[in-house]
Design a protein around this motif. Structure first.
Motif, mmCIF file in Angstrom:
data_model
loop_
_atom_site.group_PDB
_atom_site.id
_atom_site.type_symbol
_atom_site.label_atom_id
_atom_site.label_comp_id
_atom_site.label_asym_id
_atom_site.label_seq_id
_atom_site.Cartn_x
_atom_site.Cartn_y
_atom_site.Cartn_z
ATOM 1 N N PHE A 69 48.115 51.745 32.729
ATOM 2 C CA PHE A 69 48.450 52.953 31.964
ATOM 3 C C PHE A 69 49.938 53.146 31.985
ATOM 4 O O PHE A 69 50.547 54.004 31.630
ATOM 5 C CB PHE A 69 47.737 54.169 32.534
ATOM 6 C CG PHE A 69 46.239 54.030 32.471
ATOM 7 C CD1 PHE A 69 45.565 54.090 31.277
ATOM 8 C CD2 PHE A 69 45.502 53.817 33.632
ATOM 9 C CE1 PHE A 69 44.195 53.959 31.242
ATOM 10 C CE2 PHE A 69 44.139 53.688 33.588
ATOM 11 C CZ PHE A 69 43.482 53.760 32.392
ATOM 12 N N LEU A 102 46.441 50.574 38.442
ATOM 13 C CA LEU A 102 46.349 51.681 37.496
ATOM 14 C C LEU A 102 47.692 51.929 36.814
ATOM 15 O O LEU A 102 47.733 52.249 35.614
ATOM 16 C CB LEU A 102 45.876 52.947 38.197
ATOM 17 C CG LEU A 102 44.412 52.955 38.602
ATOM 18 C CD1 LEU A 102 44.089 54.191 39.415
ATOM 19 C CD2 LEU A 102 43.515 52.881 37.380
ATOM 20 N N ASN A 103 48.781 51.776 37.548
ATOM 21 C CA ASN A 103 50.102 51.963 36.956
ATOM 22 C C ASN A 103 50.388 50.900 35.897
ATOM 23 O O ASN A 103 50.997 51.190 34.870
ATOM 24 C CB ASN A 103 51.173 51.940 38.059
ATOM 25 C CG ASN A 103 52.496 52.435 37.571
ATOM 26 O OD1 ASN A 103 52.583 53.162 36.582
ATOM 27 N ND2 ASN A 103 53.551 52.053 38.261
ATOM 28 N N LYS A 104 49.958 49.670 36.148
ATOM 29 C CA LYS A 104 50.168 48.595 35.164
ATOM 30 C C LYS A 104 49.313 48.807 33.914
ATOM 31 O O LYS A 104 49.747 48.516 32.803
ATOM 32 C CB LYS A 104 49.806 47.240 35.772
ATOM 33 C CG LYS A 104 50.719 46.798 36.879
ATOM 34 C CD LYS A 104 51.953 46.151 36.332
ATOM 35 C CE LYS A 104 52.744 45.584 37.512
ATOM 36 N NZ LYS A 104 53.971 45.014 37.102
ATOM 37 N N ILE A 151 45.308 65.332 36.428
ATOM 38 C CA ILE A 151 45.375 64.734 37.766
ATOM 39 C C ILE A 151 44.382 65.412 38.706
ATOM 40 O O ILE A 151 43.689 64.745 39.485
ATOM 41 C CB ILE A 151 46.819 64.806 38.314
ATOM 42 C CG1 ILE A 151 47.723 63.882 37.520
ATOM 43 C CG2 ILE A 151 46.855 64.459 39.798
ATOM 44 C CD1 ILE A 151 49.194 64.023 37.836
ATOM 45 N N SER A 188 47.148 51.328 47.776
ATOM 46 C CA SER A 188 48.384 50.864 47.137
ATOM 47 C C SER A 188 48.091 49.867 46.021
ATOM 48 O O SER A 188 48.685 49.935 44.942
ATOM 49 C CB SER A 188 49.303 50.219 48.167
ATOM 50 O OG SER A 188 49.730 51.157 49.112
ATOM 51 N N LEU A 238 46.523 51.776 43.049
ATOM 52 C CA LEU A 238 47.522 52.543 42.318
ATOM 53 C C LEU A 238 48.443 51.641 41.511
ATOM 54 O O LEU A 238 48.830 51.975 40.386
ATOM 55 C CB LEU A 238 48.335 53.402 43.285
ATOM 56 C CG LEU A 238 47.612 54.604 43.870
ATOM 57 C CD1 LEU A 238 48.483 55.313 44.890
ATOM 58 C CD2 LEU A 238 47.169 55.559 42.781
ATOM 59 N N ARG A 239 48.782 50.487 42.048
ATOM 60 C CA ARG A 239 49.637 49.552 41.315
ATOM 61 C C ARG A 239 48.902 49.022 40.085
ATOM 62 O O ARG A 239 49.486 48.893 39.004
ATOM 63 C CB ARG A 239 50.050 48.397 42.214
ATOM 64 C CG ARG A 239 51.087 47.517 41.572
ATOM 65 C CD ARG A 239 51.677 46.599 42.560
ATOM 66 N NE ARG A 239 52.462 47.381 43.509
ATOM 67 C CZ ARG A 239 53.660 47.024 43.942
ATOM 68 N NH1 ARG A 239 54.172 45.902 43.531
ATOM 69 N NH2 ARG A 239 54.315 47.754 44.790
ATOM 70 N N SER A 255 49.059 67.703 32.098
ATOM 71 C CA SER A 255 49.033 66.484 32.910
ATOM 72 C C SER A 255 48.627 66.802 34.357
ATOM 73 O O SER A 255 47.927 66.003 34.982
ATOM 74 C CB SER A 255 50.392 65.791 32.875
ATOM 75 O OG SER A 255 51.390 66.619 33.442
#
Length: 74
Positions: free
Chosen positions: A74, A70-72, A8, A64, A67-68, A4
């Motif tokens: 994946f 992408l977080n939702k 990244i 921000s 990233l939010r 992982s």
């Protein structure tokens, strides 16, 4: 090093390459970056001070939001 962490690092490298290509080919289209209202610029005869506070706030908000998203996803 875990897989992982390697993923990244690869993603960060690809992102840097993409940003570099955009800056190289479309750099003249983004001349407004760093010249936003609120960016502090003091220029005197032998002194220059530049603090792009508005540009950095805008960049922080954009990162921000990305990233939010992408977080939702994946």
């Amino acid at each position: 090093m875990s897989p992982s962490t390697a993923k990244i690092i690869i993603a960060a490298g690809l992102l840097l390459v993409i940003v570099g290509l955009i800056a190289y080919f479309f750099g003249d289209k983004f001349h407004w970056i760093g010249r936003l209202p609120g960016d502090i610029r003091i220029e005197k005869e032998h002194f220059r001070f530049y603090f792009p506070i508005t540009t950095m706030i805008l960049a922080s908000v954009l990162v921000s939001v990305l990233l939010r998203i992408l977080n939702k996803l994946f």
